[in-house]
Design a protein around this motif. Structure first.
Motif, PDB file in Angstrom:
ATOM      1  N   LYS A  23      40.357 -27.206  -1.139  1.00 13.13           N
ATOM      2  CA  LYS A  23      38.910 -26.983  -1.252  1.00 13.13           C
ATOM      3  C   LYS A  23      38.671 -25.625  -1.910  1.00 13.13           C
ATOM      4  O   LYS A  23      38.854 -24.588  -1.274  1.00 13.13           O
ATOM      5  CB  LYS A  23      38.240 -27.043   0.130  1.00 13.13           C
ATOM      6  N   GLU A  24      38.275 -25.644  -3.151  1.00 10.29           N
ATOM      7  CA  GLU A  24      38.008 -24.409  -3.884  1.00 10.29           C
ATOM      8  C   GLU A  24      36.687 -23.818  -3.420  1.00 10.29           C
ATOM      9  O   GLU A  24      35.677 -24.525  -3.320  1.00 10.29           O
ATOM     10  CB  GLU A  24      37.959 -24.678  -5.383  1.00 10.29           C
ATOM     11  N   PRO A  25      36.652 -22.528  -3.111  1.00 11.66           N
ATOM     12  CA  PRO A  25      35.398 -21.930  -2.631  1.00 11.66           C
ATOM     13  C   PRO A  25      34.369 -21.842  -3.735  1.00 11.66           C
ATOM     14  O   PRO A  25      34.722 -21.663  -4.910  1.00 11.66           O
ATOM     15  CB  PRO A  25      35.827 -20.537  -2.169  1.00 11.66           C
ATOM     16  N   PRO A  26      33.077 -21.969  -3.414  1.00 11.15           N
ATOM     17  CA  PRO A  26      32.033 -21.740  -4.420  1.00 11.15           C
ATOM     18  C   PRO A  26      32.128 -20.312  -4.956  1.00 11.15           C
ATOM     19  O   PRO A  26      32.644 -19.428  -4.278  1.00 11.15           O
ATOM     20  CB  PRO A  26      30.731 -21.960  -3.627  1.00 11.15           C
ATOM     21  N   PRO A  27      31.634 -20.075  -6.177  1.00 12.12           N
ATOM     22  CA  PRO A  27      31.701 -18.729  -6.767  1.00 12.12           C
ATOM     23  C   PRO A  27      31.095 -17.671  -5.851  1.00 12.12           C
ATOM     24  O   PRO A  27      30.004 -17.858  -5.291  1.00 12.12           O
ATOM     25  CB  PRO A  27      30.891 -18.872  -8.059  1.00 12.12           C
ATOM     26  N   GLY A  28      31.816 -16.581  -5.659  1.00 14.63           N
ATOM     27  CA  GLY A  28      31.314 -15.468  -4.866  1.00 14.63           C
ATOM     28  C   GLY A  28      31.398 -15.660  -3.373  1.00 14.63           C
ATOM     29  O   GLY A  28      30.867 -14.838  -2.620  1.00 14.63           O
ATOM     30  N   ARG A  29      32.076 -16.711  -2.917  1.00 12.40           N
ATOM     31  CA  ARG A  29      32.168 -16.959  -1.482  1.00 12.40           C
ATOM     32  C   ARG A  29      33.621 -16.976  -1.032  1.00 12.40           C
ATOM     33  O   ARG A  29      34.532 -17.239  -1.806  1.00 12.40           O
ATOM     34  CB  ARG A  29      31.468 -18.274  -1.117  1.00 12.40           C
ATOM     35  N   ARG A  30      33.815 -16.682   0.240  1.00 15.13           N
ATOM     36  CA  ARG A  30      35.159 -16.659   0.796  1.00 15.13           C
ATOM     37  C   ARG A  30      35.236 -17.619   1.972  1.00 15.13           C
ATOM     38  O   ARG A  30      34.207 -17.986   2.571  1.00 15.13           O
ATOM     39  CB  ARG A  30      35.526 -15.248   1.260  1.00 15.13           C
ATOM     40  N   LEU A  31      36.465 -18.016   2.314  1.00 15.50           N
ATOM     41  CA  LEU A  31      36.666 -18.926   3.435  1.00 15.50           C
ATOM     42  C   LEU A  31      36.883 -18.125   4.713  1.00 15.50           C
ATOM     43  O   LEU A  31      37.787 -17.290   4.791  1.00 15.50           O
ATOM     44  CB  LEU A  31      37.869 -19.836   3.173  1.00 15.50           C
ATOM     45  N   THR A  32      36.070 -18.400   5.702  1.00 16.46           N
ATOM     46  CA  THR A  32      36.218 -17.807   7.026  1.00 16.46           C
ATOM     47  C   THR A  32      36.552 -18.923   8.007  1.00 16.46           C
ATOM     48  O   THR A  32      35.928 -19.986   7.980  1.00 16.46           O
ATOM     49  CB  THR A  32      34.913 -17.106   7.467  1.00 16.46           C
ATOM     50  N   LEU A  33      37.527 -18.688   8.880  1.00 18.93           N
ATOM     51  CA  LEU A  33      37.870 -19.652   9.916  1.00 18.93           C
ATOM     52  C   LEU A  33      37.377 -19.125  11.259  1.00 18.93           C
ATOM     53  O   LEU A  33      37.629 -17.971  11.624  1.00 18.93           O
ATOM     54  CB  LEU A  33      39.389 -19.880   9.967  1.00 18.93           C
ATOM     55  N   LEU A  34      36.669 -19.986  11.991  1.00 21.18           N
ATOM     56  CA  LEU A  34      36.093 -19.606  13.278  1.00 21.18           C
ATOM     57  C   LEU A  34      36.695 -20.452  14.386  1.00 21.18           C
ATOM     58  O   LEU A  34      36.836 -21.669  14.258  1.00 21.18           O
ATOM     59  CB  LEU A  34      34.572 -19.808  13.269  1.00 21.18           C
ATOM     60  N   ASP A  35      37.058 -19.803  15.477  1.00 21.63           N
ATOM     61  CA  ASP A  35      37.500 -20.492  16.687  1.00 21.63           C
ATOM     62  C   ASP A  35      36.414 -20.287  17.721  1.00 21.63           C
ATOM     63  O   ASP A  35      36.276 -19.208  18.284  1.00 21.63           O
ATOM     64  CB  ASP A  35      38.827 -19.915  17.173  1.00 21.63           C
ATOM     65  N   GLY A  36      35.594 -21.333  17.950  1.00 22.75           N
ATOM     66  CA  GLY A  36      34.366 -21.128  18.707  1.00 22.75           C
ATOM     67  C   GLY A  36      33.431 -20.295  17.857  1.00 22.75           C
ATOM     68  O   GLY A  36      33.147 -20.626  16.722  1.00 22.75           O
ATOM     69  N   GLY A  37      32.993 -19.166  18.362  1.00 19.60           N
ATOM     70  CA  GLY A  37      32.125 -18.302  17.563  1.00 19.60           C
ATOM     71  C   GLY A  37      32.840 -17.093  16.997  1.00 19.60           C
ATOM     72  O   GLY A  37      32.198 -16.230  16.402  1.00 19.60           O
ATOM     73  N   HIS A  38      34.158 -17.027  17.163  1.00 15.37           N
ATOM     74  CA  HIS A  38      34.876 -15.820  16.782  1.00 15.37           C
ATOM     75  C   HIS A  38      35.707 -16.056  15.529  1.00 15.37           C
ATOM     76  O   HIS A  38      36.403 -17.064  15.409  1.00 15.37           O
ATOM     77  CB  HIS A  38      35.782 -15.362  17.930  1.00 15.37           C
ATOM     78  N   GLU A  39      35.646 -15.092  14.601  1.00 13.20           N
ATOM     79  CA  GLU A  39      36.440 -15.195  13.388  1.00 13.20           C
ATOM     80  C   GLU A  39      37.908 -14.983  13.710  1.00 13.20           C
ATOM     81  O   GLU A  39      38.281 -14.063  14.436  1.00 13.20           O
ATOM     82  CB  GLU A  39      35.971 -14.167  12.357  1.00 13.20           C
ATOM     83  N   VAL A  40      38.741 -15.869  13.173  1.00 13.11           N
ATOM     84  CA  VAL A  40      40.180 -15.768  13.392  1.00 13.11           C
ATOM     85  C   VAL A  40      40.759 -14.799  12.369  1.00 13.11           C
ATOM     86  O   VAL A  40      40.484 -14.897  11.173  1.00 13.11           O
ATOM     87  CB  VAL A  40      40.844 -17.154  13.253  1.00 13.11           C
ATOM     88  N   ARG A  41      41.569 -13.879  12.813  1.00 17.34           N
ATOM     89  CA  ARG A  41      42.155 -12.879  11.914  1.00 17.34           C
ATOM     90  C   ARG A  41      43.296 -13.489  11.111  1.00 17.34           C
ATOM     91  O   ARG A  41      44.048 -14.329  11.603  1.00 17.34           O
ATOM     92  CB  ARG A  41      42.662 -11.685  12.707  1.00 17.34           C
ATOM     93  N   LEU A  42      43.432 -13.041   9.870  1.00 17.85           N
ATOM     94  CA  LEU A  42      44.461 -13.582   8.985  1.00 17.85           C
ATOM     95  C   LEU A  42      45.867 -13.328   9.513  1.00 17.85           C
ATOM     96  O   LEU A  42      46.795 -14.077   9.220  1.00 17.85           O
ATOM     97  CB  LEU A  42      44.326 -12.982   7.584  1.00 17.85           C
ATOM     98  N   THR A  43      46.036 -12.272  10.298  1.00 15.46           N
ATOM     99  CA  THR A  43      47.367 -11.927  10.804  1.00 15.46           C
ATOM    100  C   THR A  43      47.717 -12.640  12.105  1.00 15.46           C
ATOM    101  O   THR A  43      48.843 -12.520  12.587  1.00 15.46           O
ATOM    102  CB  THR A  43      47.465 -10.408  11.023  1.00 15.46           C
TER     103      THR A  43
END
Length: 322
Positions: free
Chosen positions: A75-95
């Motif tokens: 799934k390619e992101p729309p221009p100027g947008r990034r992918l964020t993953l949420l677990d419940g309401g909290h953003e999951v850290r890349l690490t």
């Protein structure tokens, strides 16, 4: 309603080093490939607000960054947008470890800036989205109110990792109310929509400026909010945020599986409320088929007070048969 069958997945993506991650967003994988693929420890399902899903197999060594790469390969992101993953309401850290998330459903959001918010335009006949860098953008207001603090949410139901909040504008939900203290014009309509908005970080920028909570009109003897989820669903938890100001002294929740103009309702019961406010909800032992959710309430703040309600939550899954 009966428990939902396993929903069809949009696709399955093996994690590799050639994912199409946006430059600078996720660290690139190390060059080269192992001669033998490590054993899988499970899979992570990433659900998007559009209803599509991507299944990502994971092994013990993977991090969330690897999951992001695998999703972006599909799934390619729309221009100027990034992918964020949420677990419940909290953003999951890349690490974070991906293996620790195996078996869970995460929410994927292609977001612009986390602090974007809506305001009424100068003419008062429309709304505008303000982002950092815009002349009228208020960073202090954005930090304070652009996103609803997840600690205030109705929490996701334990034991149902496949469920997510379906009461969202981005998912096609809408709401009508028996009355509105803000009137029937644009201001009233936008503040009513805030019952289905958690903020730009979660895919639905909120209208800000002054008191932008939804409130029922004074002396409404039958205060009710009906949410059309926009699709047939199976629900296991329904609830709402409540407040010390115009606190709830009664909250009854019903659902209907009828396709339009519901007249037959299934009662979930009466939720316990407190004058201190806070999230309130009701659960079901087995998933219930529902398209509409009705909240009937009153406020104990003073005689005839209109209750302050929302955002509301409806945790479940879309009916995979529809």
């Amino acid at each position: 309603g009966s428990a939902p069958p396993v929903p069809n997945m949009e696709g399955s993506s093996a994690i590799g080093s050639s994912g199409a991650a946006a430059a600078g967003e996720v660290p690139s994988a190390a060059p080269g490939a192992a001669l033998e693929e490590p054993p899988r420890v499970g899979e992570v399902v990433v659900c998007f607000l559009s209803g599509s899903e991507v299944v990502v197999p994971v092994v013990a060594e993977h991090t969330v960054a690897d999951v992001v790469r695998a999703v972006l390969a599909q799934k390619e992101p729309p221009p100027g947008r990034r992918l964020t993953l949420l677990d419940g309401g909290h953003e999951v850290r890349l690490t974070d470890s991906a293996a620790a998330l195996a078996g869970r459903s995460l929410t994927g959001v292609f977001s612009g800036h986390d602090l974007g918010y809506l305001v009424f335009n100068d003419a008062g006949d429309g709304v505008a989205l303000l982002m950092p860098g815009d002349d009228a953008f208020d960073p202090e207001l954005a930090e304070r109110a652009a996103n609803v603090d997840p600690s205030s949410w109705v929490a996701p139901p334990e034991g149902h990792p496949e469920c997510r909040n379906l009461a969202s504008l981005d998912l096609g939900a809408s709401a009508i109310a028996s009355s509105n203290i803000w009137g029937t014009g644009l201001a009233g309509a936008e503040k009513l929509k805030n019952v289905l908005r958690l903020g730009s970080r979660y895919g639905d920028p909120r209208i800000l400026g002054g008191d932008t909570s939804f409130i029922f009109k004074e002396r409404d003897a039958d205060q009710s909010l009906v949410v059309d989820l926009g699709q047939p669903t199976f629900l296991v938890r329904v609830g709402t945020m409540s407040y010390k100001d115009r606190w709830l002294d009664r909250l009854e929740i019903d659902t209907s599986s009828q396709e339009a103009a519901p007249s037959e309702w299934t009662s979930w019961g009466r939720a316990g409320c407190s004058h201190n406010g806070g999230p309130v909800h009701l659960d079901t032992e087995a998933p219930i088929s529902a398209r509409f959710v009705r909240f009937r309430c009153s406020s104990g703040h003073y005689y005839g007070a209109g209750a302050r309600l929302g955002p509301v939550f409806a945790y479940g899954v879309a009916d995979p048969a529809r």
